[in-house]
Motif scaffolding. Structure first.
Motif, PDB file in Angstrom:
ATOM      1  N   LYS A  61       0.836  -1.205   0.000  1.00  6.53           N
ATOM      2  CA  LYS A  61       0.000   0.000   0.000  1.00  6.53           C
ATOM      3  C   LYS A  61       0.865   1.247   0.000  1.00  6.53           C
ATOM      4  O   LYS A  61       1.936   1.280   0.613  1.00  6.53           O
ATOM      5  CB  LYS A  61      -0.892   0.032   1.250  1.00  6.53           C
ATOM      6  N   LEU A  62       0.335   2.285  -0.643  1.00  5.01           N
ATOM      7  CA  LEU A  62       1.017   3.575  -0.588  1.00  5.01           C
ATOM      8  C   LEU A  62       0.695   4.240   0.753  1.00  5.01           C
ATOM      9  O   LEU A  62      -0.319   3.925   1.382  1.00  5.01           O
ATOM     10  CB  LEU A  62       0.538   4.468  -1.737  1.00  5.01           C
ATOM     11  N   HIS A  63       1.541   5.176   1.176  1.00  4.32           N
ATOM     12  CA  HIS A  63       1.294   5.937   2.402  1.00  4.32           C
ATOM     13  C   HIS A  63      -0.002   6.733   2.245  1.00  4.32           C
ATOM     14  O   HIS A  63      -0.386   7.069   1.131  1.00  4.32           O
ATOM     15  CB  HIS A  63       2.480   6.866   2.653  1.00  4.32           C
ATOM     16  N   MET A  64      -0.654   7.030   3.349  1.00  4.96           N
ATOM     17  CA  MET A  64      -1.960   7.705   3.270  1.00  4.96           C
ATOM     18  C   MET A  64      -1.880   9.111   2.680  1.00  4.96           C
ATOM     19  O   MET A  64      -2.801   9.586   2.029  1.00  4.96           O
ATOM     20  CB  MET A  64      -2.617   7.765   4.645  1.00  4.96           C
ATOM     21  N   ILE A  65      -0.788   9.809   2.966  1.00  4.38           N
ATOM     22  CA  ILE A  65      -0.662  11.169   2.433  1.00  4.38           C
ATOM     23  C   ILE A  65       0.701  11.312   1.743  1.00  4.38           C
ATOM     24  O   ILE A  65       1.626  10.559   2.038  1.00  4.38           O
ATOM     25  CB  ILE A  65      -0.775  12.241   3.545  1.00  4.38           C
ATOM     26  N   ALA A  66       0.798  12.264   0.826  1.00  8.70           N
ATOM     27  CA  ALA A  66       2.081  12.546   0.187  1.00  8.70           C
ATOM     28  C   ALA A  66       2.668  13.805   0.827  1.00  8.70           C
ATOM     29  O   ALA A  66       1.951  14.780   1.055  1.00  8.70           O
ATOM     30  CB  ALA A  66       1.894  12.755  -1.304  1.00  8.70           C
ATOM     31  N   PHE A  67       3.967  13.754   1.129  1.00  8.88           N
ATOM     32  CA  PHE A  67       4.654  14.910   1.704  1.00  8.88           C
ATOM     33  C   PHE A  67       4.683  16.037   0.672  1.00  8.88           C
ATOM     34  O   PHE A  67       5.029  15.811  -0.486  1.00  8.88           O
ATOM     35  CB  PHE A  67       6.073  14.508   2.107  1.00  8.88           C
ATOM     36  N   LYS A  68       4.337  17.257   1.124  1.00  9.96           N
ATOM     37  CA  LYS A  68       4.189  18.362   0.164  1.00  9.96           C
ATOM     38  C   LYS A  68       5.313  19.397   0.241  1.00  9.96           C
ATOM     39  O   LYS A  68       5.302  20.339  -0.532  1.00  9.96           O
ATOM     40  CB  LYS A  68       2.852  19.083   0.410  1.00  9.96           C
ATOM     41  N   GLY A  69       6.235  19.227   1.180  1.00 10.65           N
ATOM     42  CA  GLY A  69       7.284  20.230   1.359  1.00 10.65           C
ATOM     43  C   GLY A  69       8.383  20.147   0.309  1.00 10.65           C
ATOM     44  O   GLY A  69       8.286  19.383  -0.648  1.00 10.65           O
ATOM     45  N   SER A  70       9.446  20.911   0.516  1.00  9.41           N
ATOM     46  CA  SER A  70      10.566  20.947  -0.422  1.00  9.41           C
ATOM     47  C   SER A  70      11.404  19.669  -0.310  1.00  9.41           C
ATOM     48  O   SER A  70      11.309  18.945   0.670  1.00  9.41           O
ATOM     49  CB  SER A  70      11.457  22.148  -0.107  1.00  9.41           C
ATOM     50  N   ASP A  71      12.240  19.431  -1.322  1.00  8.26           N
ATOM     51  CA  ASP A  71      13.134  18.263  -1.299  1.00  8.26           C
ATOM     52  C   ASP A  71      14.082  18.324  -0.117  1.00  8.26           C
ATOM     53  O   ASP A  71      14.409  17.307   0.489  1.00  8.26           O
ATOM     54  CB  ASP A  71      13.967  18.210  -2.587  1.00  8.26           C
ATOM     55  N   GLU A  72      14.522  19.550   0.199  1.00  8.47           N
ATOM     56  CA  GLU A  72      15.461  19.723   1.298  1.00  8.47           C
ATOM     57  C   GLU A  72      14.799  19.324   2.616  1.00  8.47           C
ATOM     58  O   GLU A  72      15.389  18.620   3.431  1.00  8.47           O
ATOM     59  CB  GLU A  72      15.881  21.192   1.333  1.00  8.47           C
ATOM     60  N   ASP A  73      13.559  19.778   2.817  1.00 10.47           N
ATOM     61  CA  ASP A  73      12.821  19.423   4.027  1.00 10.47           C
ATOM     62  C   ASP A  73      12.563  17.914   4.089  1.00 10.47           C
ATOM     63  O   ASP A  73      12.640  17.304   5.150  1.00 10.47           O
ATOM     64  CB  ASP A  73      11.478  20.161   4.088  1.00 10.47           C
ATOM     65  N   LEU A  74      12.266  17.342   2.924  1.00  8.76           N
ATOM     66  CA  LEU A  74      12.010  15.905   2.850  1.00  8.76           C
ATOM     67  C   LEU A  74      13.231  15.134   3.346  1.00  8.76           C
ATOM     68  O   LEU A  74      13.117  14.197   4.140  1.00  8.76           O
ATOM     69  CB  LEU A  74      11.681  15.516   1.406  1.00  8.76           C
ATOM     70  N   GLN A  75      14.411  15.579   2.899  1.00 12.66           N
ATOM     71  CA  GLN A  75      15.656  14.909   3.308  1.00 12.66           C
ATOM     72  C   GLN A  75      15.921  15.068   4.797  1.00 12.66           C
ATOM     73  O   GLN A  75      16.279  14.102   5.478  1.00 12.66           O
ATOM     74  CB  GLN A  75      16.822  15.519   2.536  1.00 12.66           C
ATOM     75  N   THR A  76      15.764  16.308   5.285  1.00 10.21           N
ATOM     76  CA  THR A  76      16.009  16.571   6.702  1.00 10.21           C
ATOM     77  C   THR A  76      15.071  15.735   7.563  1.00 10.21           C
ATOM     78  O   THR A  76      15.478  15.126   8.551  1.00 10.21           O
ATOM     79  CB  THR A  76      15.775  18.061   7.012  1.00 10.21           C
ATOM     80  N   LEU A  77      13.805  15.690   7.151  1.00  9.43           N
ATOM     81  CA  LEU A  77      12.794  14.932   7.878  1.00  9.43           C
ATOM     82  C   LEU A  77      13.133  13.442   7.890  1.00  9.43           C
ATOM     83  O   LEU A  77      13.140  12.798   8.948  1.00  9.43           O
ATOM     84  CB  LEU A  77      11.433  15.170   7.206  1.00  9.43           C
ATOM     85  N   ALA A  78      13.448  12.894   6.720  1.00  9.78           N
ATOM     86  CA  ALA A  78      13.743  11.457   6.616  1.00  9.78           C
ATOM     87  C   ALA A  78      14.994  11.098   7.412  1.00  9.78           C
ATOM     88  O   ALA A  78      15.045  10.067   8.079  1.00  9.78           O
ATOM     89  CB  ALA A  78      13.905  11.063   5.156  1.00  9.78           C
ATOM     90  N   LYS A  79      16.000  11.979   7.371  1.00 13.70           N
ATOM     91  CA  LYS A  79      17.245  11.699   8.111  1.00 13.70           C
ATOM     92  C   LYS A  79      16.984  11.720   9.607  1.00 13.70           C
ATOM     93  O   LYS A  79      17.560  10.931  10.357  1.00 13.70           O
ATOM     94  CB  LYS A  79      18.327  12.706   7.731  1.00 13.70           C
TER      95      LYS A  79
END
Ligand code: HEC
Length: 118
Positions: free
Chosen positions: A89-107
């Protein structure tokens, strides 16, 4: 005269040390945690080890306190942008922020391992 001078130096020194310890006491939240909160991940996910408590009624949302033991940053980035599935299954929502924020968040999420959490 010399005494007054050393007294002033002492005051400056004490002021400096006090000011220094004072600022280091107000520890900043990690950037990833701020992004997590700002993007409302916490409406569904608790991260109890980080004092984040969700009050969702959904039953199948995992607490992310130890998500770093299961997933790496790379997977998390793909999963929360719906490029990768989990249990088919795909995640319920898609992250909408910037790529930089996506990386910081995932790290940041990747660092959540019980041995390293407080
Ligand atoms: C609408 C509710 C909801 C929101 C909002 C939400 N999630 Fe999720 N998330 C889920 C559910 C449900 C699962 C479990 C999916 C599964 O196991 O199939 C999940 C799973 C995950 C996982 C995998 C956890 C694991 O145990 O492997 C990660 C990582 C994750 N979410 C991160 C995020 C991030 C980061 C955000 C904010 C950008 C977010 N989620 C916002 C519902 C949500």
């Amino acid at each position: 005269m010399k005494k007054i001078f050393s007294f002033i130096l002492l005051i400056i020194f004490v002021g400096f040390v006090f000011g220094f310890t004072n600022t280091s006491l107000q520890e900043e939240e990690p950037a990833g945690k701020k992004i997590f909160i700002a993007n409302k991940c916490v409406t569904c996910h608790s991260v109890k080890a980080e004092d984040l408590i969700s009050n969702t009624k959904l039953k199948n949302v995992p607490d992310l306190s130890d998500v770093g033991t299961r997933r790496n940053a790379d997977f998390i980035m793909k999963f929360i942008t719906k490029k990768e599935k989990l249990n088919n299954k795909l995640h319920m929502i898609a992250f909408k922020g910037s790529d930089e924020d996506l990386q910081t968040l995932a790290k940041w999420l990747e660092t959540l391992k019980p041995s390293e959490v407080k």
